[in-house]
Design an enzyme around this catalytic site. Structure first.
Site, PDB file in Angstrom:
ATOM      1  N   GLN A  17       0.804  -1.218   0.000  1.00 44.86           N
ATOM      2  CA  GLN A  17       0.000   0.000   0.000  1.00 44.86           C
ATOM      3  C   GLN A  17       0.842   1.275   0.000  1.00 44.86           C
ATOM      4  OE1 GLN A  17      -2.596  -1.863   3.295  1.00 44.86           O
ATOM      5  NE2 GLN A  17      -3.971  -0.406   2.332  1.00 44.86           N
ATOM      6  N   HIS A 111       0.882  -9.262   4.603  1.00 50.81           N
ATOM      7  CA  HIS A 111      -0.248  -8.328   4.667  1.00 50.81           C
ATOM      8  C   HIS A 111      -0.969  -8.374   3.312  1.00 50.81           C
ATOM      9  CE1 HIS A 111      -1.954  -4.563   6.721  1.00 50.81           C
ATOM     10  NE2 HIS A 111      -2.687  -4.756   5.644  1.00 50.81           N
ATOM     11  N   ASN A 155      -1.624 -10.745   8.600  1.00 50.18           N
ATOM     12  CA  ASN A 155      -2.574  -9.661   8.857  1.00 50.18           C
ATOM     13  C   ASN A 155      -4.001 -10.085   8.524  1.00 50.18           C
ATOM     14  OD1 ASN A 155      -3.066  -6.657   9.299  1.00 50.18           O
ATOM     15  ND2 ASN A 155      -4.006  -6.978   7.293  1.00 50.18           N
ATOM     16  N   GLU A 156      -4.892  -9.834   9.455  1.00 47.57           N
ATOM     17  CA  GLU A 156      -6.320 -10.116   9.262  1.00 47.57           C
ATOM     18  C   GLU A 156      -6.538 -11.492   8.639  1.00 47.57           C
ATOM     19  OE1 GLU A 156      -8.227  -6.675   7.495  1.00 47.57           O
ATOM     20  OE2 GLU A 156      -8.108  -5.621   9.409  1.00 47.57           O
TER      21      GLU A 156
HETATM   22  C1  BGC Z   1      -6.259  -3.672   6.332  1.00 52.84           C
HETATM   23  C2  BGC Z   1      -5.567  -2.515   5.642  1.00 52.84           C
HETATM   24  C3  BGC Z   1      -6.610  -1.581   5.048  1.00 52.84           C
HETATM   25  C4  BGC Z   1      -7.438  -1.043   6.199  1.00 52.84           C
HETATM   26  C5  BGC Z   1      -8.472  -0.014   5.795  1.00 52.84           C
HETATM   27  C6  BGC Z   1      -7.493  -3.299   7.101  1.00 52.84           C
HETATM   28  O1  BGC Z   1      -8.481  -4.211   6.780  1.00 52.84           O
HETATM   29  O2  BGC Z   1      -5.353  -4.381   7.127  1.00 52.84           O
HETATM   30  O3  BGC Z   1      -4.698  -3.012   4.685  1.00 52.84           O
HETATM   31  O4  BGC Z   1      -6.048  -0.578   4.310  1.00 52.84           O
HETATM   32  O5  BGC Z   1      -8.104  -2.105   6.836  1.00 52.84           O
HETATM   33  O6  BGC Z   1      -9.486  -0.535   5.016  1.00 52.84           O
END
Ligand code: BGC
Length: 432
Positions: A17, A111, A155-156
């Site tokens: 990003q 990520h 991540n997530e």
């Molecule tokens: C993610 C980011 C994303 C952010 C805002 C999260 O779900 O880890 O990569 O930019 O939310 O939407």
């Protein structure tokens, strides 16, 4: 009440990003397909790859003490089994830069983006990915581990089931709209929708994906998950986390989850219970021995007797169309703590707004919630705002402004916002 000494206060980014030119990644390929779903390609992003020093300095000068960023697998291992020493050296420099500025680096290994070769091999639906990810985690840890106190593996990691639920809802909507349209022209169905175009695009996108990845629906990290592929991600986490701990037992290792504040209006309780089990509780066997859990929250979701409800009438919405509701973070921390007894670090919390004074308000209210949790003795150890920079918001491109720092899209000039110094004030209270 203020934040305790040693509390981590920082900001987060993700490689794809912000860095720019992540050319060996699955996202890069998808962004450049003729029938892509992306509003625009990531391109040079924020050119953070070359400007990380300026960015870390801005973060540190404002008083923040932690920088959460991700290392990019597609750069580090651009072809299966070939590690690029220059790229790992780059991340060594980023870590060094953090330390030179008195900032604690917190590294995320994955990520959302993956190397193209991994997806061609079957990606996040293939058993072999568990071993591939473990090998990559070992390489990064051997190279950088002596400098690190915190690693987030994935991540997530629970994103795929959320995506599956959303795509099911969209499919139902499309079905209903098609039926309602009957023989009428599609243009009358609903403003702004063009189903034949969408269907047409889907066909071409499938062909383009076939060419790029060898599959019409490539198994990306964020693809909709089945129970098996959902579990595969957590098995990859376990394998990587155990390998990291074997190399450097002192590194604190955790995973991060996307967690909504699920709230029930009368009749909505069963949905909230089921939703929370799906979003969080069923993962406990894989994560409960981790050193910490990364909590990531942006808003709440309401349920009534018929299921999910829209934001309340008249609610303030963010650029993402989420309800502006910073109290969600406190609620999520408390709910997570009922089942997960380890340390909690807020690894992402933030808001996409054009008016920075709304971000300032959001930060004050979110941190007031964190302080209430701390006053009740909950083991919250840090708060990372998402994001340090206005950046590439995936399919939505550059239109969303989450950042504490604005980035000029032409010149890449950085302009710190008021919210950066506000967060910095909180961080200064925690200095040892
Ligand atoms: C993610 C980011 C994303 C952010 C805002 C999260 O779900 O880890 O990569 O930019 O939310 O939407």
């Amino acid at each position: 009440m203020s934040l305790p000494k040693g509390f981590l206060v920082g900001a987060a980014t993700a490689a794809h990003q912000v860095e720019g030119n992540n050319t060996n990644s699955d996202y890069w390929l998808q962004e450049h397909m003729p029938h892509t779903g992306f509003a625009e390609p990531s391109g040079t992003a924020c050119d953070h790859y070359h400007r990380y020093e300026e960015d870390i300095k801005l973060l540190a000068d404002a008083g923040l003490n932690t920088y959460r960023f991700s290392v990019e697998w597609a750069r580090i291992e651009p072809e299966e089994g070939r590690y690029d020493e220059q790229e790992i050296a780059h991340y060594r420099d980023v870590i060094r830069c953090c330390k030179d500025h008195g900032v604690e680096p917190m590294v995320t290994l994955l990520h959302f983006t993956s190397p193209v070769w991994l997806i061609r091999k079957g990606g996040w639906a293939a058993e072999s990915t568990i071993e591939d990810f473990r090998r990559y985690a070992i390489y990064v840890t051997k190279q950088l581990g002596s400098e690190l106190k915190y690693i987030c593996t994935i991540n997530e990691a629970n994103m795929g089931l959320q995506i599956a639920a959303i795509s099911k809802r969209y499919q139902l909507m499309a079905e209903q709209a098609r039926k309602a349209a009957g023989k009428q022209s599609e243009g009358k169905v609903q403003v702004g929708m063009n189903f034949s175009k969408m269907m047409e695009n889907a066909k071409f996108a499938a062909m383009e994906n076939m060419q790029a990845f060898g599959s019409p629906q490539p198994p990306l990290f964020i693809s909709a998950k089945t129970p098996e592929t959902d579990a595969l991600i957590f098995r990859a986490h376990r394998a990587a986390a155990d390998a990291i701990k074997a190399l450097y037992p002192q590194i604190k290792v955790g995973i991060t989850l996307s967690l909504h504040d699920l709230q029930a209006l009368p009749g909505g309780e069963p949905y909230v219970r089921a939703g929370w089990d799906e979003e969080f509780r069923h993962y406990l066997p894989w994560i409960q021995n981790d050193d910490f859990l990364g909590v990531q929250n942006y808003t709440r979701t309401l349920y009534g007797e018929g299921g999910q409800l829209p934001a309340p009438e008249g609610a303030e919405l963010t650029q993402m169309n989420y309800e502006f509701y910073p109290e969600a973070l406190e609620h999520v921390i408390r709910r997570v703590h009922e089942d997960f007894r380890g340390d909690l670090i807020v690894t992402e919390n933030g808001v996409a707004v054009a008016d920075d004074s709304r971000r300032v308000e959001f930060i004050h209210r979110a941190l007031a919630g964190v302080e209430r949790c701390l006053a009740d003795g909950l083991p919250v150890k840090g708060y990372m705002y998402w994001s340090l920079l206005d950046n590439f918001e995936w399919q939505k491109g550059y239109s969303m402004t989450f950042g504490l720092i604005a980035v000029d899209r032409q010149t890449f000039r950085r302009t710190p916002k008021e919210s950066l110094s506000v967060l910095g004030e909180y961080a200064r209270e925690t200095a040892l």
